[in-house]
Design a protein around this motif. Structure first.
Motif, mmCIF file in Angstrom:
data_model
loop_
_atom_site.group_PDB
_atom_site.id
_atom_site.type_symbol
_atom_site.label_atom_id
_atom_site.label_comp_id
_atom_site.label_asym_id
_atom_site.label_seq_id
_atom_site.Cartn_x
_atom_site.Cartn_y
_atom_site.Cartn_z
ATOM 1 N N UNK A 129 45.243 51.057 47.826
ATOM 2 C CA UNK A 129 43.943 51.337 47.201
ATOM 3 C C UNK A 129 44.086 51.246 45.682
ATOM 4 N N UNK A 130 45.162 51.816 45.147
ATOM 5 C CA UNK A 130 45.398 51.752 43.697
ATOM 6 C C UNK A 130 45.543 50.294 43.250
ATOM 7 N N UNK A 131 46.273 49.508 44.048
ATOM 8 C CA UNK A 131 46.487 48.090 43.705
ATOM 9 C C UNK A 131 45.146 47.346 43.710
ATOM 10 N N UNK A 132 44.321 47.620 44.705
ATOM 11 C CA UNK A 132 43.023 46.929 44.816
ATOM 12 C C UNK A 132 42.108 47.331 43.652
ATOM 13 N N UNK A 133 42.132 48.617 43.280
ATOM 14 C CA UNK A 133 41.287 49.062 42.169
ATOM 15 C C UNK A 133 41.775 48.488 40.835
ATOM 16 N N UNK A 134 43.090 48.393 40.676
ATOM 17 C CA UNK A 134 43.649 47.787 39.447
ATOM 18 C C UNK A 134 43.188 46.335 39.358
ATOM 19 N N UNK A 135 43.216 45.654 40.474
ATOM 20 C CA UNK A 135 42.811 44.241 40.490
ATOM 21 C C UNK A 135 41.325 44.094 40.108
ATOM 22 N N UNK A 136 40.488 45.006 40.638
ATOM 23 C CA UNK A 136 39.050 44.992 40.302
ATOM 24 C C UNK A 136 38.842 45.133 38.795
ATOM 25 N N UNK A 137 39.599 46.058 38.201
ATOM 26 C CA UNK A 137 39.429 46.309 36.759
ATOM 27 C C UNK A 137 39.960 45.119 35.943
ATOM 28 N N UNK A 138 41.100 44.571 36.358
ATOM 29 C CA UNK A 138 41.638 43.388 35.650
ATOM 30 C C UNK A 138 40.638 42.239 35.702
ATOM 31 N N UNK A 139 39.983 42.074 36.856
ATOM 32 C CA UNK A 139 39.015 40.985 37.024
ATOM 33 C C UNK A 139 37.820 41.207 36.074
ATOM 34 N N UNK A 140 37.349 42.461 36.023
ATOM 35 C CA UNK A 140 36.215 42.765 35.133
ATOM 36 C C UNK A 140 36.601 42.503 33.678
ATOM 37 N N UNK A 141 37.822 42.872 33.300
ATOM 38 C CA UNK A 141 38.295 42.647 31.928
ATOM 39 C C UNK A 141 38.306 41.157 31.601
#
Ligand code: 5GP
Length: 144
Positions: A129-141
């Protein structure tokens, strides 16, 4: 000013040195952002300076400036990544101020209407879940 010295054995110093893994979101010359391992809400992440600082009381002003710019970047990114209604920034200093890890850090918490922060249970989140959320934020950035 605090008289207490910086101890480079703290967990965030270990993360910066790559001795302890983290879900990295962002990095530049002066700052580093990663997921909080015990999130008080979905998308809870942390921004830290690379230069050693115990907390707000001893941080070098240039380093603090750089951290705040990254805090703003990450705040905008979590708003977008989680379609949040708001964002809470938290920062604690010394044990009496609620600080537990003694390397300066800012908490970034995406917030949603009517949703309270989870209590600090000391329970680690699912790594996937942490990995998926990190990926979401990196994508938004990356989309800014
Ligand atoms: P504070 O010092 O602001 O009270 O809290 C420290 C924060 O660091 C907590 O929210 C806690 O969940 C987080 N934390 C503690 N140990 C680790 C760790 O090993 N990795 C990560 N990513 N976060 C941690």
């Amino acid at each position: 000013m605090t008289n207490k010295p910086y101890d480079d054995g703290n967990i965030f110093a270990k993360i910066l040195r790559g001795e302890v893994p983290s879900h990295k979101i962002y990095e530049d010359a002066e700052t580093f952002a990663f997921m909080d391992i015990m999130p008080r809400g979905d998308g809870h992440c942390l921004v830290i300076p690379k230069k050693p600082a115990r907390n707000i009381l001893d941080v070098d002003p240039d380093s603090l400036r750089a951290v705040m710019i990254t805090v703003q970047k990450l705040s905008r990114a979590v708003m977008k990544a989680f379609n949040a209604d708001g964002v809470t920034i938290q920062q604690f200093n010394e044990p009496a101020g609620g600080q537990v890890v003694f390397h300066l850090h800012f908490h970034i918490l995406p917030r949603f209407e009517g949703v309270q922060l989870r209590p600090h249970t000391g329970e680690m989140a699912d790594q996937a879940v942490l990995a998926a959320n990190a990926e979401k934020i990196r994508k938004a950035l990356a989309e800014f």
